[in-house]
Design a protein around this motif. Structure first.
Motif, mmCIF file in Angstrom:
data_model
loop_
_atom_site.group_PDB
_atom_site.id
_atom_site.type_symbol
_atom_site.label_atom_id
_atom_site.label_comp_id
_atom_site.label_asym_id
_atom_site.label_seq_id
_atom_site.Cartn_x
_atom_site.Cartn_y
_atom_site.Cartn_z
ATOM 1 N N ILE A 130 -5.041 14.591 75.850
ATOM 2 C CA ILE A 130 -4.232 13.373 75.763
ATOM 3 C C ILE A 130 -3.773 13.135 74.327
ATOM 4 O O ILE A 130 -2.750 12.487 74.080
ATOM 5 C CB ILE A 130 -5.031 12.159 76.304
ATOM 6 C CG1 ILE A 130 -4.108 10.981 76.615
ATOM 7 C CG2 ILE A 130 -6.115 11.756 75.336
ATOM 8 C CD1 ILE A 130 -3.260 11.195 77.833
ATOM 9 N N LYS A 131 -4.527 13.684 73.354
ATOM 10 C CA LYS A 131 -4.152 13.528 71.944
ATOM 11 C C LYS A 131 -2.789 14.161 71.666
ATOM 12 O O LYS A 131 -2.019 13.678 70.821
ATOM 13 C CB LYS A 131 -5.216 14.168 71.050
ATOM 14 C CG LYS A 131 -4.931 14.066 69.557
ATOM 15 C CD LYS A 131 -6.033 14.700 68.748
ATOM 16 C CE LYS A 131 -5.750 14.590 67.247
ATOM 17 N NZ LYS A 131 -4.520 15.282 66.830
ATOM 18 N N MET A 132 -2.496 15.250 72.377
ATOM 19 C CA MET A 132 -1.204 15.917 72.188
ATOM 20 C C MET A 132 -0.058 14.995 72.594
ATOM 21 O O MET A 132 0.999 14.986 71.962
ATOM 22 C CB MET A 132 -1.163 17.211 72.998
ATOM 23 C CG MET A 132 -2.167 18.250 72.549
ATOM 24 S SD MET A 132 -2.178 19.697 73.603
ATOM 25 C CE MET A 132 -3.486 20.661 72.841
ATOM 26 N N ALA A 133 -0.273 14.216 73.662
ATOM 27 C CA ALA A 133 0.751 13.258 74.092
ATOM 28 C C ALA A 133 0.915 12.158 73.044
ATOM 29 O O ALA A 133 2.040 11.728 72.749
ATOM 30 C CB ALA A 133 0.378 12.665 75.446
ATOM 31 N N LYS A 134 -0.206 11.713 72.475
ATOM 32 C CA LYS A 134 -0.143 10.682 71.430
ATOM 33 C C LYS A 134 0.616 11.192 70.218
ATOM 34 O O LYS A 134 1.457 10.490 69.649
ATOM 35 C CB LYS A 134 -1.563 10.268 71.017
ATOM 36 C CG LYS A 134 -2.321 9.473 72.056
ATOM 37 C CD LYS A 134 -3.702 9.087 71.529
ATOM 38 C CE LYS A 134 -4.483 8.290 72.556
ATOM 39 N NZ LYS A 134 -5.852 7.960 72.064
ATOM 40 N N ASP A 135 0.318 12.420 69.797
ATOM 41 C CA ASP A 135 0.976 12.995 68.622
ATOM 42 C C ASP A 135 2.479 13.142 68.817
ATOM 43 O O ASP A 135 3.249 13.150 67.853
ATOM 44 C CB ASP A 135 0.369 14.364 68.280
ATOM 45 C CG ASP A 135 -1.062 14.257 67.776
ATOM 46 O OD1 ASP A 135 -1.467 13.138 67.397
ATOM 47 O OD2 ASP A 135 -1.778 15.274 67.780
ATOM 48 N N GLN A 136 2.897 13.273 70.081
ATOM 49 C CA GLN A 136 4.321 13.454 70.373
ATOM 50 C C GLN A 136 5.001 12.139 70.748
ATOM 51 O O GLN A 136 6.144 12.118 71.205
ATOM 52 C CB GLN A 136 4.483 14.482 71.503
ATOM 53 C CG GLN A 136 3.979 15.868 71.110
ATOM 54 C CD GLN A 136 3.955 16.855 72.262
ATOM 55 O OE1 GLN A 136 4.852 16.874 73.088
ATOM 56 N NE2 GLN A 136 2.922 17.684 72.323
ATOM 57 N N ALA A 195 6.285 20.084 62.372
ATOM 58 C CA ALA A 195 7.287 19.105 61.949
ATOM 59 C C ALA A 195 6.643 17.922 61.212
ATOM 60 O O ALA A 195 7.260 17.301 60.344
ATOM 61 C CB ALA A 195 8.073 18.603 63.155
ATOM 62 N N ARG A 196 5.388 17.615 61.562
ATOM 63 C CA ARG A 196 4.703 16.470 60.951
ATOM 64 C C ARG A 196 4.162 16.777 59.553
ATOM 65 O O ARG A 196 3.752 15.869 58.833
ATOM 66 C CB ARG A 196 3.535 16.025 61.835
ATOM 67 C CG ARG A 196 3.945 15.116 62.981
ATOM 68 C CD ARG A 196 2.713 14.569 63.662
ATOM 69 N NE ARG A 196 1.960 13.692 62.759
ATOM 70 C CZ ARG A 196 1.939 12.370 62.867
ATOM 71 N NH1 ARG A 196 2.626 11.770 63.803
ATOM 72 N NH2 ARG A 196 1.222 11.642 62.035
ATOM 73 N N GLU A 197 4.158 18.042 59.179
ATOM 74 C CA GLU A 197 3.627 18.407 57.858
ATOM 75 C C GLU A 197 4.420 17.688 56.763
ATOM 76 O O GLU A 197 5.645 17.739 56.723
ATOM 77 C CB GLU A 197 3.694 19.924 57.659
ATOM 78 C CG GLU A 197 2.667 20.691 58.480
ATOM 79 C CD GLU A 197 2.698 22.179 58.192
ATOM 80 O OE1 GLU A 197 3.459 22.580 57.293
ATOM 81 O OE2 GLU A 197 1.972 22.927 58.864
ATOM 82 N N GLY A 198 3.708 17.044 55.876
ATOM 83 C CA GLY A 198 4.351 16.335 54.773
ATOM 84 C C GLY A 198 4.743 14.911 55.109
ATOM 85 O O GLY A 198 5.155 14.155 54.225
ATOM 86 N N MET A 199 4.624 14.534 56.410
ATOM 87 C CA MET A 199 4.968 13.168 56.806
ATOM 88 C C MET A 199 3.727 12.284 56.766
ATOM 89 O O MET A 199 2.636 12.727 57.117
ATOM 90 C CB MET A 199 5.587 13.154 58.206
ATOM 91 C CG MET A 199 6.885 13.937 58.327
ATOM 92 S SD MET A 199 7.667 13.783 59.957
ATOM 93 C CE MET A 199 8.377 12.141 59.817
ATOM 94 N N ASN A 228 9.573 9.162 63.512
ATOM 95 C CA ASN A 228 10.391 9.958 64.420
ATOM 96 C C ASN A 228 10.309 11.401 63.918
ATOM 97 O O ASN A 228 11.003 11.773 62.962
ATOM 98 C CB ASN A 228 11.844 9.472 64.429
ATOM 99 C CG ASN A 228 12.686 10.173 65.469
ATOM 100 O OD1 ASN A 228 12.496 11.364 65.737
ATOM 101 N ND2 ASN A 228 13.631 9.463 66.054
ATOM 102 N N VAL A 229 9.422 12.172 64.546
ATOM 103 C CA VAL A 229 9.128 13.516 64.044
ATOM 104 C C VAL A 229 10.351 14.427 64.116
ATOM 105 O O VAL A 229 10.640 15.170 63.164
ATOM 106 C CB VAL A 229 7.964 14.146 64.841
ATOM 107 C CG1 VAL A 229 7.701 15.574 64.386
ATOM 108 C CG2 VAL A 229 6.708 13.305 64.679
ATOM 109 N N LEU A 230 11.075 14.386 65.217
ATOM 110 C CA LEU A 230 12.189 15.318 65.407
ATOM 111 C C LEU A 230 13.334 15.063 64.432
ATOM 112 O O LEU A 230 13.951 16.000 63.925
ATOM 113 C CB LEU A 230 12.693 15.240 66.848
ATOM 114 C CG LEU A 230 11.674 15.633 67.930
ATOM 115 C CD1 LEU A 230 12.298 15.541 69.307
ATOM 116 C CD2 LEU A 230 11.151 17.046 67.687
ATOM 117 N N GLU A 231 13.623 13.791 64.145
ATOM 118 C CA GLU A 231 14.723 13.463 63.230
ATOM 119 C C GLU A 231 14.238 13.252 61.807
ATOM 120 O O GLU A 231 15.041 12.931 60.924
ATOM 121 C CB GLU A 231 15.472 12.223 63.733
ATOM 122 C CG GLU A 231 16.161 12.454 65.081
ATOM 123 C CD GLU A 231 16.987 11.260 65.510
ATOM 124 O OE1 GLU A 231 17.290 10.403 64.652
ATOM 125 O OE2 GLU A 231 17.344 11.183 66.692
#
Length: 271
Positions: free
Chosen positions: A179-185, A215-219, A239-242
């Motif tokens: 479920i953590k994967m869903a939270k991260d996304q 994508a989250r690296e550095g955020m 917003n990880v993707l953008e």
């Protein structure tokens, strides 16, 4: 170094490696190989290549020979016999009043064994059923209990996204999904929205999760304090993707959206 060739026995099945011996095999070609189940008919999906001893499990079984036209006819005949076996086994299950659901039936290539795949909520005493089936088919009988994910892989179907199920089209194996994967996304945690046909968490959460982690690296994380071009604030959304970050500015008492590059530039100037 060892020469190996990758062979798959089902459309989205696991890939097994064999010694090609002296045969020149190409991707898409069918071969006859010997496995723990007996003689099997498979498709070459990985071309001949050399690997280190540590990358394979020894001893490596050999390819018996390239498949011929008569072997394809044998496969088609086995499929017809498997359908007949399915109908008969289904009838026997009802007669014995067993609480199990028959999912699929499969013959090994040489018909040395017939495998009945089924699902059930708990343990099932199918000893009398095996005796009945053995009396009819006069070959080795195996009843294999599978889970709901394996059932979906065997039967196929259309997922919530509108595409054919990943597990039945290209995923060779199941990997743990949390479920953590869903939270991260940033997905809804409503089970009905993140579950597949099998009722378990969707497999795509796993293989898309790696991209989200990269994508989250550095955020920054939500709740972190950060400096912006307009002053200090607290991260309230990502917003990880953008690559956009929402920050609550303490002095202005408002939320402003920044790009990751804007925040990195501020951090760079502070240094």
């Amino acid at each position: 170094m060892y020469n190996v060739v990758g062979v798959r026995f089902k459309k989205a099945g696991k890939i097994y490696y064999f010694d090609p011996v002296a045969y020149i095999l190409e991707v898409g070609q069918y071969v006859i190989v010997e496995t723990a189940r007996g003689i099997e008919y498979g498709k070459v999906v990985v071309p001949i290549r050399q690997v280190e001893e540590d990358d394979i499990v020894l001893p490596l079984k050999q390819v018996v020979r390239p498949a011929e036209e008569r072997d394809q006819l044998q496969i088609e005949e086995n499929a017809l016999e498997a359908k007949r076996a399915f109908d008969l086994a289904h009838t026997k299950i009802i007669e014995h009043e067993l609480e199990m659901k028959l999912v699929d039936v499969e013959y090994t290539f040489d018909r040395n064994k017939i495998i009945f795949y089924f699902t059930a909520d708990g343990r099932v005493d199918f000893r009398e059923l095996v005796k009945d089936l053995a009396a009819v088919f006069r070959t080795r009988i195996e009843l294999r209990q599978i889970g709901v994910r394996d059932e979906a892989k065997l039967l196929g179907g259309i997922g919530p996204c509108g595409r054919m199920l990943c597990c039945s089209t290209f995923l060779g194996d199941f990997e743990p999904v949390s479920i953590k994967m869903a939270k991260d996304q940033n997905l809804s945690l409503n089970p009905t929205k993140i579950s597949g046909l099998c009722g378990r968490l969707m497999c795509c959460l796993k293989y898309e999760n790696d991209d989200y982690e990269n994508a989250r690296e550095g955020m920054p994380d939500i709740g972190d304090m950060t400096m912006t071009p307009d002053g200090e604030g607290r991260v309230t959304g990502i917003n990880v993707l953008e690559r956009l970050i929402q920050v609550y500015l303490i002095e202005q008492a408002k939320v402003v959206e920044y790009t990751l590059n804007e925040l990195l530039e501020v951090e760079k100037n502070l240094i």
